[in-house]
Motif scaffolding. Structure first.
Motif, PDB file in Angstrom:
ATOM      1  N   LYS A 175      18.095 -52.869   7.404  1.00 21.01           N
ATOM      2  CA  LYS A 175      18.165 -51.618   6.639  1.00 21.01           C
ATOM      3  C   LYS A 175      17.891 -51.885   5.154  1.00 21.01           C
ATOM      4  O   LYS A 175      17.138 -51.146   4.511  1.00 21.01           O
ATOM      5  CB  LYS A 175      19.549 -50.992   6.845  1.00 21.01           C
ATOM      6  N   ALA A 195      16.582 -43.409   9.117  1.00 21.47           N
ATOM      7  CA  ALA A 195      16.733 -44.531  10.028  1.00 21.47           C
ATOM      8  C   ALA A 195      17.764 -44.191  11.099  1.00 21.47           C
ATOM      9  O   ALA A 195      18.837 -43.674  10.804  1.00 21.47           O
ATOM     10  CB  ALA A 195      17.160 -45.779   9.261  1.00 21.47           C
ATOM     11  N   PHE A 230      22.572 -44.492   7.968  1.00 19.67           N
ATOM     12  CA  PHE A 230      21.842 -44.142   9.193  1.00 19.67           C
ATOM     13  C   PHE A 230      22.082 -42.673   9.525  1.00 19.67           C
ATOM     14  O   PHE A 230      23.196 -42.179   9.343  1.00 19.67           O
ATOM     15  CB  PHE A 230      22.321 -44.998  10.380  1.00 19.67           C
TER      16      PHE A 230
END
Ligand code: GDP
Ligand code: MG
Length: 181
Positions: free
Chosen positions: A105, A122, A152
């Protein structure tokens, strides 16, 4: 002329994560509905196209499989370019692959920013759920928290081995909703 609101979209979606977590297998399952226990380790970059039809709109998800380049460096910068979303995958049975998720990430966010200045959407995929659920993912609330803290948009359990249609639909939906905005 007749009113026509038909639209087509093409989105580049990255599939990243440690070697062996099942990235290639997930793509094969999602796009071709099949699974093989032994895919050749691909070298370079692989593409697959998943076409989704939503009402009047056609969405083509161009899935980029990092295939054999599972390490950080200048290579990922080139590979990430112009992506609209990313699936970051880990293997439920392998805690080290979960620990690597935050590194993926960070690598992604440090090298890619959307025109509006935001990070790309993501989605976290916890793969190999057919093999049993690791302690890490036993608690959905913890995973929600992990997603919030690490940026996320959500997480899903997946299995490339056993087809789970509801999961597939959710993943498609999240992909579409997130890339659209
Ligand atoms: P990649 O390196 O991330 O692309 O991983 P691969 O797709 O090559 O998969 C690595 C290994 O895990 C292969 O032997 C796959 O058959 C296996 N595999 C991938 N996904 C699953 C899954 O959902 N369940 C199970 N049981 N095995 C999987
Ligand atoms: Mg692969």
């Amino acid at each position: 002329a007749p009113y026509n609101n038909y639209k087509e979209h093409l989105y580049k979606i990255l599939v990243i994560g440690d070697l062996g977590v099942g990235k290639t297998s997930i793509i094969k399952r999602y796009v071709h509905q099949n699974f093989s226990p032994n895919y050749r380790a691909t070298i370079g970059v692989d593409f697959a196209l998943k076409v989704l039809n939503w009402d009047q709109e056609t969405v083509r998800l161009q899935l980029w499989d990092i295939a054999g380049q599972e390490r950080f460096g200048n290579m990922t910068r080139v590979y990430y370019r112009e992506a609209m979303g990313a699936f970051i995958v880990f293997d439920m049975t392998r805690p080290s692959s979960f620990e690597a998720v935050t590194k993926w990430k960070e690598d992604l966010d440090s090298k890619l920013t959307l025109a509006n200045g935001k990070n790309v959407a993501a989605v976290l995929l916890a793969n190999k759920c057919d093999q049993g659920r690791d302690v890490l993912t036993n608690n959905g609330i913890q995973m929600e928290k992990f997603c919030q803290e690490n940026g996320f948009v959500g997480w899903y359990e997946t299995s490339a081995k056993v087809r789970i249609r509801t999961h597939e639909r959710k993943v498609s939906a999240v992909c579409w909703i997130k890339v659209k905005t």
